[in-house]
Enzyme design. Structure first.
Site, PDB file in Angstrom:
ATOM      1  N   SER A 164      -5.347   2.424  -2.974  1.00  0.00           N
ATOM      2  CA  SER A 164      -6.274   1.288  -3.385  1.00  0.00           C
ATOM      3  C   SER A 164      -6.717   1.107  -1.604  1.00  0.00           C
ATOM      4  O   SER A 164      -5.720   1.273  -0.877  1.00  0.00           O
ATOM      5  CB  SER A 164      -5.882   0.073  -3.842  1.00  0.00           C
ATOM      6  OG  SER A 164      -6.617  -0.926  -3.564  1.00  0.00           O
ATOM      7  N   TYR A 190       1.174  -6.117  -3.432  1.00  0.00           N
ATOM      8  CA  TYR A 190       0.440  -5.216  -4.035  1.00  0.00           C
ATOM      9  C   TYR A 190      -0.008  -4.095  -2.903  1.00  0.00           C
ATOM     10  O   TYR A 190      -0.063  -2.923  -3.210  1.00  0.00           O
ATOM     11  CB  TYR A 190      -0.994  -5.869  -4.538  1.00  0.00           C
ATOM     12  CG  TYR A 190      -2.160  -4.785  -5.170  1.00  0.00           C
ATOM     13  CD1 TYR A 190      -1.793  -3.928  -6.142  1.00  0.00           C
ATOM     14  CD2 TYR A 190      -3.058  -4.903  -4.351  1.00  0.00           C
ATOM     15  CE1 TYR A 190      -2.695  -3.145  -6.767  1.00  0.00           C
ATOM     16  CE2 TYR A 190      -4.107  -3.810  -4.686  1.00  0.00           C
ATOM     17  CZ  TYR A 190      -3.919  -3.154  -5.974  1.00  0.00           C
ATOM     18  OH  TYR A 190      -4.966  -2.207  -6.296  1.00  0.00           O
TER      19      TYR A 190
END
Length: 327
Positions: A164, A190
């Protein structure tokens, strides 16, 4: 300092595609009959669209799920689907799934690691591992290790690691991976796991090239899917992902925000495109190989720490130690 000259493949190839390309367009008219794919998270969001496109092109797609009822409903009507059971946060569940697949004696042409969690509250598993790192990285690391014999048997396998742009939020903190001593930040946690996903592709490709196994990391774009289920309405509104009625919506289109079919395009391209023959270990976005951009640059692309070969090797050794798994 990363020596970019050592990474000549981490540069756009000008594929002819772009941010508005869909997964179906990225696949083109390829016939995937005889190919076998495993797609974690293949019954929701980007994973579901990837499953649909590959299965309708003839591939046998194995979709492991924690909640079989949810997966059955999502996959209903799709051809060439095998539903399985897997919990990436449970090492015993991973081993059991691997044993069942290996026992089938089939090759594995595509392993697409699309499952994941995002911005969840602090939680440690039974081993003391922080949940983002454990689920997004270590679970897939253990899965790929167990499936290695089947990947080798394919003689041309690809492993797709769903990273990501969130990797920009954190490098790997090797001193305190699991937030035992530092203050917890759900976005940094994350981001660290997404950096790990990218580094995993770097080292796996290096180790797999001799066996014709290539690996790619993918940033799909920003898409409002079930992955955002832990975000508050205030957070979604700040992202532009809530309309005036408080409903989740696609944000204003640009090169970053996408529909689900557009978001799955880079995944499918990395999994199937002949444009990537002989390549691997690279981070891709917008259906092309991404540029390397400086740490503080406002532009897209991959940050140097997420493709650093030394960090990738260090993470690999640590992952083997933490999971008790050897490739």
């Amino acid at each position: 300092m990363l020596n970019q000259k050592k990474l000549p493949q981490q540069a756009p190839i000008h594929s002819g595609y772009g941010p508005r390309t869909t997964a179906q367009e990225a696949l083109g008219n390829q016939d995937l009959s005889g190919k076998i794919a495993i797609i974690t998270g293949g019954y929701s969001g980007l994973g579901l669209e990837t499953t649909r496109v590959l299965a309708e092109a003839g591939a046998t797609v194995i979709v492991p799920a924690r909640t079989r009822e949810k997966a059955e409903a999502a996959l209903k009507g799709l051809p060439n689907i095998e539903l399985e059971t897997l919990d990436l946060s449970d090492p015993r569940s991973i081993d059991a799934f691997v044993q069942r697949f290996i026992a089938s004696r089939r090759p594995l042409h595509l392993l697409i690691n699309a499952a994941g969690i995002m911005a969840v509250p602090l939680k440690h598993d039974a081993r003391g591992f922080e949940s983002h790192f454990a689920t997004n990285h270590l679970g897939h690391f253990q899965l790929a290790a167990g499936l290695w014999p089947a990947l080798k048997k394919a003689n041309g396998a690809r492993v797709i690691s769903l990273s990501s742009r969130g990797h920009r939020m954190s490098d790997i903190d090797f001193a305190d991976l699991h937030y035992h001593h530092r203050a917890y930040d759900k976005w940094a946690a994350y981001g660290q796991s997404k950096t790990a996903n990218a580094l995993f592709a770097v080292e796996l490709d290096k180790r797999g090239t001799a066996d014709n196994i290539r690996a790619f990391a993918v940033h799909p774009g920003t898409i409002v899917t079930d992955l955002a289920r832990h975000l508050s309405d205030e957070e979604l509104k700040a992202m532009g992902a809530l309309d005036e009625q408080g409903q989740r919506r696609i944000m204003e289109y640009n090169n970053e925000t996408k529909t689900i079919p557009e978001g799955a395009a880079t995944i499918v391209w990395c999994a199937t495109s002949e444009q990537l023959a002989g390549k691997g270990g690279v981070y891709c976005e917008n259906v092309d190989i991404a540029e390397i951009n400086p740490v503080n640059a406002p532009t897209p692309g991959v940050r140097p720490w997420a493709i650093d070969p030394q960090s990738a090797e260090r993470l690999w050794a640590l992952s083997e130690e933490l999971t008790g798994t050897k490739f």
